[in-house]
Design a protein around this motif. Structure first.
Motif, PDB file in Angstrom:
ATOM      1  N   SER A  79       0.840  -1.192   0.000  1.00 32.99           N
ATOM      2  CA  SER A  79       0.000   0.000   0.000  1.00 32.99           C
ATOM      3  C   SER A  79       0.875   1.242   0.000  1.00 32.99           C
ATOM      4  O   SER A  79       2.007   1.220   0.501  1.00 32.99           O
ATOM      5  N   GLU A  80       0.360   2.297  -0.568  1.00 35.72           N
ATOM      6  CA  GLU A  80       1.023   3.600  -0.552  1.00 35.72           C
ATOM      7  C   GLU A  80       0.029   4.631  -0.045  1.00 35.72           C
ATOM      8  O   GLU A  80      -1.087   4.761  -0.578  1.00 35.72           O
ATOM      9  N   ASP A  81       0.404   5.350   0.974  1.00 37.27           N
ATOM     10  CA  ASP A  81      -0.447   6.386   1.542  1.00 37.27           C
ATOM     11  C   ASP A  81      -0.441   7.599   0.627  1.00 37.27           C
ATOM     12  O   ASP A  81       0.595   8.223   0.396  1.00 37.27           O
ATOM     13  N   LEU A  82      -1.620   7.934   0.097  1.00 35.92           N
ATOM     14  CA  LEU A  82      -1.748   9.074  -0.812  1.00 35.92           C
ATOM     15  C   LEU A  82      -2.276  10.321  -0.108  1.00 35.92           C
ATOM     16  O   LEU A  82      -2.469  11.353  -0.737  1.00 35.92           O
ATOM     17  N   GLY A  83      -2.528  10.189   1.194  1.00 35.36           N
ATOM     18  CA  GLY A  83      -2.996  11.335   1.966  1.00 35.36           C
ATOM     19  C   GLY A  83      -4.503  11.388   2.095  1.00 35.36           C
ATOM     20  O   GLY A  83      -5.242  10.833   1.268  1.00 35.36           O
ATOM     21  N   GLN A  84      -4.986  12.007   3.157  1.00 32.91           N
ATOM     22  CA  GLN A  84      -6.409  12.222   3.406  1.00 32.91           C
ATOM     23  C   GLN A  84      -7.209  10.909   3.410  1.00 32.91           C
ATOM     24  O   GLN A  84      -8.340  10.839   2.913  1.00 32.91           O
ATOM     25  N   SER A 103     -10.202   3.934   0.287  1.00 33.11           N
ATOM     26  CA  SER A 103     -10.484   5.163   1.013  1.00 33.11           C
ATOM     27  C   SER A 103     -11.184   4.837   2.331  1.00 33.11           C
ATOM     28  O   SER A 103     -12.129   4.032   2.350  1.00 33.11           O
ATOM     29  N   ASP A 104     -10.738   5.440   3.408  1.00 28.71           N
ATOM     30  CA  ASP A 104     -11.384   5.221   4.699  1.00 28.71           C
ATOM     31  C   ASP A 104     -12.850   5.628   4.663  1.00 28.71           C
ATOM     32  O   ASP A 104     -13.698   5.000   5.293  1.00 28.71           O
ATOM     33  N   ALA A 105     -13.159   6.667   3.903  1.00 28.06           N
ATOM     34  CA  ALA A 105     -14.519   7.201   3.876  1.00 28.06           C
ATOM     35  C   ALA A 105     -15.401   6.579   2.802  1.00 28.06           C
ATOM     36  O   ALA A 105     -16.613   6.423   2.984  1.00 28.06           O
ATOM     37  N   LEU A 106     -14.809   6.198   1.647  1.00 26.12           N
ATOM     38  CA  LEU A 106     -15.606   5.786   0.498  1.00 26.12           C
ATOM     39  C   LEU A 106     -15.546   4.299   0.168  1.00 26.12           C
ATOM     40  O   LEU A 106     -16.364   3.810  -0.608  1.00 26.12           O
ATOM     41  N   GLY A 107     -14.582   3.576   0.714  1.00 24.91           N
ATOM     42  CA  GLY A 107     -14.464   2.157   0.428  1.00 24.91           C
ATOM     43  C   GLY A 107     -13.312   1.845  -0.507  1.00 24.91           C
ATOM     44  O   GLY A 107     -12.439   2.696  -0.755  1.00 24.91           O
ATOM     45  N   THR A 108     -13.327   0.624  -1.063  1.00 27.75           N
ATOM     46  CA  THR A 108     -12.203   0.121  -1.853  1.00 27.75           C
ATOM     47  C   THR A 108     -12.659  -0.340  -3.225  1.00 27.75           C
ATOM     48  O   THR A 108     -13.646  -1.076  -3.348  1.00 27.75           O
ATOM     49  N   VAL A 167     -12.506 -15.063 -10.302  1.00 29.33           N
ATOM     50  CA  VAL A 167     -13.120 -14.332 -11.411  1.00 29.33           C
ATOM     51  C   VAL A 167     -12.055 -13.484 -12.096  1.00 29.33           C
ATOM     52  O   VAL A 167     -11.419 -12.635 -11.455  1.00 29.33           O
ATOM     53  N   ASN A 168     -11.867 -13.693 -13.393  1.00 28.43           N
ATOM     54  CA  ASN A 168     -10.931 -12.891 -14.177  1.00 28.43           C
ATOM     55  C   ASN A 168     -11.567 -11.568 -14.601  1.00 28.43           C
ATOM     56  O   ASN A 168     -12.792 -11.437 -14.640  1.00 28.43           O
ATOM     57  N   ASN A 169     -10.721 -10.597 -14.933  1.00 30.91           N
ATOM     58  CA  ASN A 169     -11.170  -9.321 -15.523  1.00 30.91           C
ATOM     59  C   ASN A 169     -12.244  -8.647 -14.678  1.00 30.91           C
ATOM     60  O   ASN A 169     -13.243  -8.143 -15.199  1.00 30.91           O
ATOM     61  N   ALA A 170     -12.030  -8.632 -13.356  1.00 34.44           N
ATOM     62  CA  ALA A 170     -13.085  -8.188 -12.448  1.00 34.44           C
ATOM     63  C   ALA A 170     -12.852  -6.792 -11.886  1.00 34.44           C
ATOM     64  O   ALA A 170     -11.737  -6.432 -11.516  1.00 34.44           O
ATOM     65  N   ILE A 171     -13.935  -6.038 -11.802  1.00 39.84           N
ATOM     66  CA  ILE A 171     -13.976  -4.747 -11.105  1.00 39.84           C
ATOM     67  C   ILE A 171     -14.747  -4.987  -9.804  1.00 39.84           C
ATOM     68  O   ILE A 171     -15.868  -5.491  -9.826  1.00 39.84           O
ATOM     69  N   LYS A 172     -14.155  -4.624  -8.685  1.00 40.35           N
ATOM     70  CA  LYS A 172     -14.738  -4.986  -7.389  1.00 40.35           C
ATOM     71  C   LYS A 172     -14.803  -3.781  -6.463  1.00 40.35           C
ATOM     72  O   LYS A 172     -13.879  -2.953  -6.429  1.00 40.35           O
ATOM     73  N   TYR A 173     -15.893  -3.720  -5.700  1.00 38.21           N
ATOM     74  CA  TYR A 173     -16.055  -2.647  -4.717  1.00 38.21           C
ATOM     75  C   TYR A 173     -16.439  -3.243  -3.372  1.00 38.21           C
ATOM     76  O   TYR A 173     -17.258  -4.165  -3.296  1.00 38.21           O
ATOM     77  N   LYS A 174     -15.848  -2.706  -2.302  1.00 40.52           N
ATOM     78  CA  LYS A 174     -16.246  -3.064  -0.942  1.00 40.52           C
ATOM     79  C   LYS A 174     -16.359  -1.786  -0.122  1.00 40.52           C
ATOM     80  O   LYS A 174     -15.460  -0.943  -0.129  1.00 40.52           O
ATOM     81  N   GLY A 197     -20.829  -4.982  -0.760  1.00 40.39           N
ATOM     82  CA  GLY A 197     -19.893  -4.920  -1.873  1.00 40.39           C
ATOM     83  C   GLY A 197     -20.429  -5.625  -3.092  1.00 40.39           C
ATOM     84  O   GLY A 197     -21.506  -6.245  -3.062  1.00 40.39           O
ATOM     85  N   GLY A 198     -19.670  -5.557  -4.180  1.00 39.29           N
ATOM     86  CA  GLY A 198     -20.080  -6.200  -5.411  1.00 39.29           C
ATOM     87  C   GLY A 198     -18.918  -6.355  -6.375  1.00 39.29           C
ATOM     88  O   GLY A 198     -17.837  -5.758  -6.181  1.00 39.29           O
ATOM     89  N   LEU A 199     -19.132  -7.168  -7.400  1.00 39.16           N
ATOM     90  CA  LEU A 199     -18.096  -7.452  -8.400  1.00 39.16           C
ATOM     91  C   LEU A 199     -18.747  -7.560  -9.766  1.00 39.16           C
ATOM     92  O   LEU A 199     -19.871  -8.074  -9.901  1.00 39.16           O
ATOM     93  N   TYR A 200     -18.035  -7.084 -10.789  1.00 40.75           N
ATOM     94  CA  TYR A 200     -18.499  -7.224 -12.165  1.00 40.75           C
ATOM     95  C   TYR A 200     -17.321  -7.606 -13.046  1.00 40.75           C
ATOM     96  O   TYR A 200     -16.268  -6.959 -12.998  1.00 40.75           O
ATOM     97  N   SER A 201     -17.499  -8.677 -13.833  1.00 40.71           N
ATOM     98  CA  SER A 201     -16.452  -9.145 -14.733  1.00 40.71           C
ATOM     99  C   SER A 201     -16.886  -8.975 -16.175  1.00 40.71           C
ATOM    100  O   SER A 201     -17.947  -9.472 -16.584  1.00 40.71           O
ATOM    101  N   LEU A 202     -16.066  -8.287 -16.936  1.00 43.50           N
ATOM    102  CA  LEU A 202     -16.327  -8.052 -18.354  1.00 43.50           C
ATOM    103  C   LEU A 202     -15.980  -9.301 -19.159  1.00 43.50           C
ATOM    104  O   LEU A 202     -14.926  -9.901 -18.976  1.00 43.50           O
ATOM    105  N   GLY A 203     -16.877  -9.685 -20.070  1.00 46.07           N
ATOM    106  CA  GLY A 203     -16.600 -10.836 -20.912  1.00 46.07           C
ATOM    107  C   GLY A 203     -15.473 -10.591 -21.891  1.00 46.07           C
ATOM    108  O   GLY A 203     -14.705 -11.485 -22.226  1.00 46.07           O
ATOM    109  N   GLY A 204     -15.380  -9.354 -22.379  1.00 47.72           N
ATOM    110  CA  GLY A 204     -14.283  -8.983 -23.264  1.00 47.72           C
ATOM    111  C   GLY A 204     -14.381  -9.538 -24.672  1.00 47.72           C
ATOM    112  O   GLY A 204     -13.371  -9.696 -25.366  1.00 47.72           O
ATOM    113  N   ILE A 205     -15.601  -9.849 -25.131  1.00 49.74           N
ATOM    114  CA  ILE A 205     -15.781 -10.388 -26.474  1.00 49.74           C
ATOM    115  C   ILE A 205     -16.551  -9.364 -27.310  1.00 49.74           C
ATOM    116  O   ILE A 205     -17.685  -9.001 -26.973  1.00 49.74           O
TER     117      ILE A 205
END
Length: 383
Positions: A63-68, A104-109, A152-159, A169-177
């Motif tokens: 991890s890298e602390d980006l501030g705030q 983000s501490d306030a908004l999630g990951t 799950v490959n090619n996944a966008i995930k939020y928690k 939280g949730g996850l969405y994986s693009l088929g990419g076709i």
């Protein structure tokens, strides 16, 4: 000389400041043991069995602390067999998980990469096989993926952050076709609530073309043939959609914890993928699964557990699986423990192959009869 010394001192101070703002950790574990199986294809089996309580792995996380309250994060996690040195997850170098994102501490990951779905994140942790039991104790064939057999490959995930004990939280994986937006698409959502001794969770998973997008997303997977090997569901490899609904709860009282999980798994539109097994073509295979588990912390170092799992097929099959699990885990230190566990499974009805159901404990080849037993002893060391 004075000028050079000043520059070196300034660079050293700057490097120290950067180091204080970021961190990379090497971690892992090795889990290996001995297993006895009473019937695999009509024969007894004695073998070294790796990754029983947890699959062997090593990884890097940083991890890298980006501030705030904002951080850049990443994880690279490799799976391997300690008995052969082979890569896990079908030959993937970082087959367990690999992702990068912002937290983000306030908004999630938010993270991008190869990741776990919401069933694994929210409800899987309540089952015995994710606690004191080996992966042999997963629900038959890990049909609901609560034991995280698949990623799950090619996944966008939020928690989300935790709000008064509630997390989602949730996850969405693009088929990419190109031109086929829904092909190989995977999505999931989940939530949990923790309040003192009580824990509750639920999750949903939807997979398009599961034989290829979910079961077949490793380097050694077939791009044309069947990738679903367990007899519990191998006959449904041609299904267009796999849907999983799960719920779980646990309650701790003193040194004891009681838990329950429920899952409904469906393989829909069987026969939609040409050239693959299609038992019950045109129909839907349904499985309802209920697990009840109990563990007791005898001492700070010793935990004992017992669980019962029931799976009932419906729709195009009527297979039924009864499974009983026992386990003990003793910690020699914070990082090293030894364990023993056993699983008994009994099958009846007609399974996904259209034949008389036989026992098929997760991670093993099928028995030649309705019954199968596996007993395991082993050691796990974390680093």
């Amino acid at each position: 000389m004075k000028r050079s010394a000043f520059l070196l001192a300034a660079l050293g101070a700057f490097a120290g400041a950067v180091h204080a703002q970021s961190a990379v950790t090497l971690y892992g574990l090795i889990d290996d043991g001995f297993a006895y199986v009473n019937n695999v294809g009509g024969h007894k089996l004695y073998e070294l069995s790796a990754g029983n309580l947890q699959a062997s792995r090593w990884g890097l996380r940083g991890s890298e602390d980006l501030g705030q309250g904002l951080r850049a994060i990443f994880t690279l996690e490799n799976g391997f067999s300690p008995n052969t040195g082979a890569l896990g997850q079908g030959g993937n170098m970082f087959g367990r998980q690999v992702f990068v994102g912002l937290s983000s501490d306030a908004l999630g990951t938010v993270t991008l990469g190869r990741q776990y779905d919401s069933v694994v994140d929210f409800t899987g942790i309540f089952m015995a096989a994710d606690q004191w039991m080996s992966y042999y104790g997963a629900h038959p064939g890990d049909l609901d993926n609560m034991n995280d057999t698949l990623r799950v490959n090619n996944a966008i995930k939020y928690k989300s952050p935790t709000y008064g004990g509630f997390t989602f939280g949730g996850l969405y994986s693009l088929g990419g076709i190109a031109g086929q937006f829904n092909r190989n698409q995977i999505w999931s959502v989940g939530a949990s609530y923790y309040a003192g001794p009580l824990a509750l969770a639920a999750a949903y998973l939807n997979v398009k073309d599961p034989n290829f997008s979910f079961f077949g997303n490793n380097p050694l997977s077939s791009t044309t043939g069947a990738n679903m090997s367990s007899r519990v569901y191998s006959g449904y490899a041609s299904a267009k959609t796999q849907q999983v609904i799960t719920a779980a709860a646990s309650y701790a009282f003193g040194a004891a914890t009681a838990g329950v999980t429920y899952s409904n798994t469906q393989f829909k539109d069987i026969g939609a993928l040409a050239g693959l097994p299609a038992t019950g073509r045109g129909g839907t295979a349904k499985f309802n699964n209920v697990e009840a588990n109990f563990k007791y912390q005898i001492t700070p170092a010793l935990v004992l557990g017992v669980a019962y799992d029931y799976t009932k097929g419906g729709g195009v099959n009527d297979a039924t699986y009864h499974q009983v699990m026992l386990g003990a885990d003793y910690f020699l230190s914070k990082r090293t423990d030894v364990y023993a566990n056993g699983v008994y499974q009994h099958a009846s009805g007609t399974d996904s192959t259209g034949q008389q159901a036989v026992a098929n404990i997760n991670g093993l080849a099928a028995s030649s009869t309705a019954n199968q037993v596996v007993a395991t002893v082993g050691i796990r060391h974390k680093f």
